[in-house]
Design an enzyme around this catalytic site. Sequence first.
Site, PDB file in Angstrom:
ATOM      1  N   THR B  12       0.860  -1.185   0.000  1.00  0.00           N
ATOM      2  CA  THR B  12       0.000   0.000   0.000  1.00  0.00           C
ATOM      3  C   THR B  12       0.894   1.232   0.000  1.00  0.00           C
ATOM      4  OG1 THR B  12      -1.989   1.014   0.914  1.00  0.00           O
ATOM      5  CG2 THR B  12      -0.407   0.191   2.508  1.00  0.00           C
ATOM      6  N   CYS B  18      -3.055   7.358   8.025  1.00  0.00           N
ATOM      7  CA  CYS B  18      -3.610   6.003   7.940  1.00  0.00           C
ATOM      8  C   CYS B  18      -2.589   5.001   8.458  1.00  0.00           C
ATOM      9  CB  CYS B  18      -3.965   5.646   6.498  1.00  0.00           C
ATOM     10  SG  CYS B  18      -5.205   6.728   5.785  1.00  0.00           S
ATOM     11  N   HIS B  35      -6.178  -1.189   5.308  1.00  0.00           N
ATOM     12  CA  HIS B  35      -5.749   0.210   5.306  1.00  0.00           C
ATOM     13  C   HIS B  35      -6.717   0.990   6.210  1.00  0.00           C
ATOM     14  CE1 HIS B  35      -4.216   3.645   2.562  1.00  0.00           C
ATOM     15  NE2 HIS B  35      -4.820   4.195   3.579  1.00  0.00           N
TER      16      HIS B  35
END
Lengths: 209, 149
Positions: B12, B18, B35
């Site tokens: 990712t 995040c 996520h």
Amino acid sequence: MKAEERVFKDEFSALQLDVLKEVGNIGAGNAAASLSTLLNKPINMSVPSIQVIEFDKVMDLAGGADNETVSISLRIEGDAPGSMFFMLSPQQADDFITELFKEESGSTELRQSALQELGNIIAGSYLSSLADFTQLDLMPTVPVVVSDMAGAILSAGLIKLSQYYDRAIVIETLLEDKQVDGKMNGHFFLFPDPEFYKVLFRSVGVFNE
Amino acid sequence: MNIVTAPEVLKTSGLGSCVGVVLYDAGRAKAGMVHIMLPNFNYSKNAGDNPAKYADSGIELLYHRLIKAGGCPQRFTAKIAGGAQMFQFSTDMMRIGPRNVEAVKSKLLQLNIPLEAADVGGKCGRTIEFDPSSCLLNVRTVHKGERII
């Protein structure tokens, strides 16, 4: 169902989309004029685009989530809250400073503070024209200059929105220096918070009922 | 949310506040990643919202998906990265990075999943890649290079 949810779900009427486009138009138009004065050269502006897209697609607009960018970022507080970002590639940011000083010199701090000033001017002119247009009380925070991955920066503007949806409305405008083809391109992103729309549409007399 | 078996990897990009949470079963070379954007599902203002965005519901979901994919929950281990504070704005929502990390840790504790390694906090964005065969998480930043945890 809350009004802002309904607005989002049914998308927007043609008239409302025009209002949103005008927001991008007026804001970026004024920012382009300020930048043009600062650099003493013509700066062009693209026609704003309004897109309702998934979060990862938002990152694609900025060249991908891990693309390194220099971003001038601020939060808008007040009647119609949201987040605003003006993004340049590191090379473009460097070129801008060199152009401003007409030489490569300048300490890191000086260059950083020049970018900060660019942020103040661009963001200030964008928001003050938007406030004039809507007659709304918009209070921007002091712009912050950050150089990092586009995804890391832009996601900060999507936190509020992510409590409601997986998609964002992006009002995107491009500033271009036509004299040096593609060299000074800056991207404006405006991410309105969910409550922004009701307030905005009411302020300009466009209702969805 | 994504589940893979080696030699596939999980990736990712551009994590800011995040948190990327990797759960893995080293014995079966299976791993999953979620996520996380917000700490708790009760932050959601929308009944039909996607639970994968929230630390508590997202990790719960990942846990069950990994079991369904053939993982053995007694062997589950976690590695996490992200949770930066990109901006110093005074707004409450802007302290979301550290709060995400806290929420992730407490959910892992609740599910009895050991947290093997973490690269969290700070002020920089991260791109992460997890390889289920080596169980190593590669964390890349713009200004501080790479780190393998």
